[in-house]
Write an enzyme that holds these catalytic residues in place. Structure first.
Site, PDB file in Angstrom:
ATOM      1  N   HIS A 131     -81.764  -4.047  11.156  1.00 23.35           N
ATOM      2  CA  HIS A 131     -80.733  -4.719  11.427  1.00 23.35           C
ATOM      3  C   HIS A 131     -80.725  -5.221  13.136  1.00 23.35           C
ATOM      4  O   HIS A 131     -80.206  -4.442  13.784  1.00 23.35           O
ATOM      5  CB  HIS A 131     -79.144  -4.442  11.163  1.00 23.35           C
ATOM      6  CG  HIS A 131     -78.931  -4.607   9.891  1.00 23.35           C
ATOM      7  ND1 HIS A 131     -78.306  -5.467   9.295  1.00 23.35           N
ATOM      8  CD2 HIS A 131     -78.900  -3.659   8.840  1.00 23.35           C
ATOM      9  CE1 HIS A 131     -78.119  -5.242   7.877  1.00 23.35           C
ATOM     10  NE2 HIS A 131     -78.439  -4.082   7.574  1.00 23.35           N
ATOM     11  N   GLU A 151     -79.714  -7.313  14.746  1.00 24.75           N
ATOM     12  CA  GLU A 151     -78.326  -7.993  15.429  1.00 24.75           C
ATOM     13  C   GLU A 151     -77.420  -6.709  15.831  1.00 24.75           C
ATOM     14  O   GLU A 151     -76.407  -7.239  16.949  1.00 24.75           O
ATOM     15  CB  GLU A 151     -77.518  -8.891  14.235  1.00 24.75           C
ATOM     16  CG  GLU A 151     -76.854  -8.060  12.903  1.00 24.75           C
ATOM     17  CD  GLU A 151     -77.784  -7.651  12.070  1.00 24.75           C
ATOM     18  OE1 GLU A 151     -79.091  -7.667  11.912  1.00 24.75           O
ATOM     19  OE2 GLU A 151     -77.445  -7.528  10.874  1.00 24.75           O
ATOM     20  N   TYR A 209     -80.836  -7.336   2.996  1.00 23.83           N
ATOM     21  CA  TYR A 209     -81.048  -7.745   1.651  1.00 23.83           C
ATOM     22  C   TYR A 209     -81.709  -9.193   1.803  1.00 23.83           C
ATOM     23  O   TYR A 209     -82.511  -9.446   0.850  1.00 23.83           O
ATOM     24  CB  TYR A 209     -79.444  -8.127   1.351  1.00 23.83           C
ATOM     25  CG  TYR A 209     -79.530  -8.900   0.082  1.00 23.83           C
ATOM     26  CD1 TYR A 209     -79.535  -8.384  -1.438  1.00 23.83           C
ATOM     27  CD2 TYR A 209     -79.255 -10.240  -0.325  1.00 23.83           C
ATOM     28  CE1 TYR A 209     -79.565  -8.621  -2.635  1.00 23.83           C
ATOM     29  CE2 TYR A 209     -79.279 -10.921  -1.465  1.00 23.83           C
ATOM     30  CZ  TYR A 209     -79.584 -10.323  -2.599  1.00 23.83           C
ATOM     31  OH  TYR A 209     -79.452 -11.031  -3.927  1.00 23.83           O
ATOM     32  N   ASP A 255     -56.643 -19.549  22.584  1.00 22.64           N
ATOM     33  CA  ASP A 255     -57.275 -20.687  21.876  1.00 22.64           C
ATOM     34  C   ASP A 255     -56.367 -21.957  22.141  1.00 22.64           C
ATOM     35  O   ASP A 255     -56.913 -22.840  22.346  1.00 22.64           O
ATOM     36  CB  ASP A 255     -57.027 -20.257  20.461  1.00 22.64           C
ATOM     37  CG  ASP A 255     -57.882 -18.897  20.186  1.00 22.64           C
ATOM     38  OD1 ASP A 255     -58.638 -18.557  20.956  1.00 22.64           O
ATOM     39  OD2 ASP A 255     -57.735 -18.352  19.178  1.00 22.64           O
ATOM     40  N   LYS A 269     -64.868 -16.716  19.520  1.00 22.15           N
ATOM     41  CA  LYS A 269     -63.869 -16.286  20.596  1.00 22.15           C
ATOM     42  C   LYS A 269     -64.569 -16.376  21.845  1.00 22.15           C
ATOM     43  O   LYS A 269     -64.165 -16.794  23.048  1.00 22.15           O
ATOM     44  CB  LYS A 269     -63.114 -15.137  20.110  1.00 22.15           C
ATOM     45  CG  LYS A 269     -62.019 -14.916  21.161  1.00 22.15           C
ATOM     46  CD  LYS A 269     -60.669 -15.496  20.665  1.00 22.15           C
ATOM     47  CE  LYS A 269     -59.771 -15.011  21.299  1.00 22.15           C
ATOM     48  NZ  LYS A 269     -58.548 -15.583  20.601  1.00 22.15           N
ATOM     49  N   GLY A 272     -76.645  -7.842   2.619  1.00 23.28           N
ATOM     50  CA  GLY A 272     -75.477  -8.156   1.614  1.00 23.28           C
ATOM     51  C   GLY A 272     -75.453  -6.790   0.902  1.00 23.28           C
ATOM     52  O   GLY A 272     -76.468  -6.075   0.989  1.00 23.28           O
TER      53      GLY A 272
END
Ligand code: XMP
Length: 510
Positions: A168, A170, A83, A226, A366, A55
């Site tokens: 990070h 990710e 964070y 979708d 998605k 963050g």
């Protein structure tokens, strides 16, 4: 529906949805939850693990986001990222300092023998993006990884299953980041890996069958991924009690409307009514040059045609919508300035007589929607369809729309798409299409002067369409596309390739 859950606590970092998607890629369901609701959500859900995201704040800032102490006391494993790592250290009695400069980018890192890093190369590369760093660890914690400039790049209290990483894991640039997330889920939280799209389809069909029974369901069908996947899923549960209305505004790509009918009414055996309203749309658009007016006219006409068709069906019990998880997350946030009024089917609930909305994809990202599409047996042409604007080719024809121009653009666009797909370049491109400019220019063909249209080709790479770069398509592919277009499509004598990023341009020309 019973599956294990991980709670991802959102502290406003830019990679938050990415963290959630990475967890799901490891077959573990997770939910992104605002930090203010973390304690309540943990109590309600009984998750197998919790992840704190990064963050933009400093833990010492006056209104720095934090979580209730109950979160640390719940006995659930926690992984704090950036964070989230600093917050955990600070909340449990450690201290955080601000460095004079921000540390950003790839860094060499040394991992220790900690369950979070089990089965990994101990010397590796991570991805840092921070200014503050943890200076003194809370009691019970030990350093688990270091870089030259960040001694506490990771720290943990294994006995309490509390883990923190300053970097990070990710992002793709963090070499063994995916393994770190896998270790947290499987070695620390003992995940069962029960979140698979096969299970999702089975559970959803069961739940939908129970909910719908023999009631009537209606779906507005655009041919987009979708709505197509949502409708197919509901069809599994409701069969012929599902009616789909497909409004063909005549502004779709070459033979796209036929393809939609072939797949859904034909192969999938669904009850799809095609409302061929192209004459209505094209006559309403006559002489209209303003992009925003085109959008408004198409939006209003779409609702009119849909209403006309829905009346023929009469009262229904449920309306299906293809809402997906990022829409759910985004709808809770502030909206920014309107650059273009993107038309979608949001206005439908007001005009259809129904009791309740069904949104079977509202928990999915998605990429998961695409996997569900394949599970349901939909072809790649539907499942991998690139984003296509609701107003269709009307906003890719600069100036007034006519049938002739639609015809030219459909043919040009079809050649461009086919060549990009055949050479394999399409798979790395977010959107690729042609635009019919309203510029004519002089050319020469067979010794004769021509004065014909200029078309522009647009192909962009992007992650979410908010920003993008133009795609570096090989010259020989562009060359082939160019020669095919001028040879095969009458009325076009010049082709340009759009080399602008967004910003300052947008993806569509109008
Ligand atoms: P822009 O042109 O704003 O496009 O960079 C961003 C994304 O939105 C799509 N787009 C639309 N989609 N109705 C839609 O449903 C619209 O009016 C519209 N305008 C742009 C565009 O194709 C891209 O994916």
């Amino acid at each position: 529906m019973s599956h294990q859950t991980v709670i991802v606590v959102d502290f406003g970092g830019q990679y938050n949805q990415l963290i959630a998607r990475k967890v799901r890629e490891h077959n573990v369901y997770c939910k992104l939850v605002p930090y203010s609701q973390a304690a309540k959500e943990i109590e309600m859900t009984a998750p197998i693990g919790v992840i704190f995201t990064g963050g933009p704040n400093s833990v010492y800032a006056p209104n720095a986001p934090k979580v209730d102490d109950a979160v640390y006391d719940a006995g659930v494993p926690i992984l704090g990222i950036c964070y989230g790592a600093q917050l955990m250290a600070y909340a449990l009695g450690g201290s955080v300092k601000s460095a004079p400069v921000r540390e950003y980018g790839r860094r060499d890192i040394r991992y220790s023998d900690n369950s979070l890093f089990s089965g990994m190369d101990k010397e590796s590369t991570c991805w840092m993006s921070h200014t503050d760093y943890v200076d003194i660890l809370p009691e019970g914690f030990e350093i688990a990884a270091s870089t030259d400039s960040c001694p506490a790049a990771a720290f943990a209290d294994e006995s309490r299953k509390l883990y923190a990483v300053q970097f990070h894991p990710e992002v793709a640039h963090c070499l063994q980041g995916s393994k770190i997330i896998e270790n947290f889920l499987y070695k620390i939280c003992n995940a069962a890996g029960d979140w698979t799209m096969g299970n999702f389809v089975r559970d959803q069909v069961c739940a939908l069958k129970e909910k719908i029974g023999d009631k009537k369901v209606l779906c507005a069908f655009s041919g987009g991924v979708d709505s197509a996947v949502a409708a197919t899923l509901v069809h599994r549960a409701a069969g012929d009690n599902l009616s789909c209305i497909f409004v063909d505004h005549g502004l779709l790509r070459y033979r796209e409307a036929d393809e939609v009918m072939r797949v859904f009414a034909g192969d999938m055996g669904m009850n799809v009514v095609k409302a061929d309203a192209s004459d209505d749309f094209i006559s309403k658009l006559e002489g209209v040059r303003s992009p925003e007016r085109k959008r408004k006219i198409i939006g209003a006409e779409f609702i009119k045609v849909f209403e006309r068709e829905a009346k023929k069906i009469g009262k229904v019990d449920y309306l299906v919508q293809g809402t997906i998880y990022p829409d759910v997350i985004e709808s809770g946030k502030d909206k920014s300035a309107v650059i273009k009024s993107h038309h979608n089917v949001g206005g439908l609930p007001d005009i259809v007589d129904f009791d309740e909305i069904i949104e079977p994809l509202r928990d999915l990202f998605k990429d998961e929607v695409r996997k569900v599409g394949y599970e349901l047996g939909l072809p790649a042409s539907v499942v991998e369809r690139q984003p296509f604007p609701g107003p269709g080719l009307a906003i890719r024809i600069i100036g007034a729309v006519t049938r002739d121009k639609i015809d030219i653009l459909q043919r040009v666009d079809c050649i461009f798409r086919k060549e990009l797909e055949d050479c394999g370049a399409a798979k790395d491109i977010w959107q690729y299409f042609a635009v019919l400019t309203n510029t004519k220019s002089v050319g020469v063909m067979g010794d004769k002067r021509t004065y014909e249209y200029t078309v522009a080709l647009r192909a962009v790479t992007a992650v979410d369409g908010m920003t993008c770069d133009w795609a570096h398509i090989p010259y020989d592919v562009l060359s082939k596309v160019s020669s095919r277009i001028v040879n095969e499509v009458p009325r076009v004598n010049r082709i340009v390739y759009d080399i602008t990023s967004k910003p300052p341009a947008t993806i569509e020309w109008e």
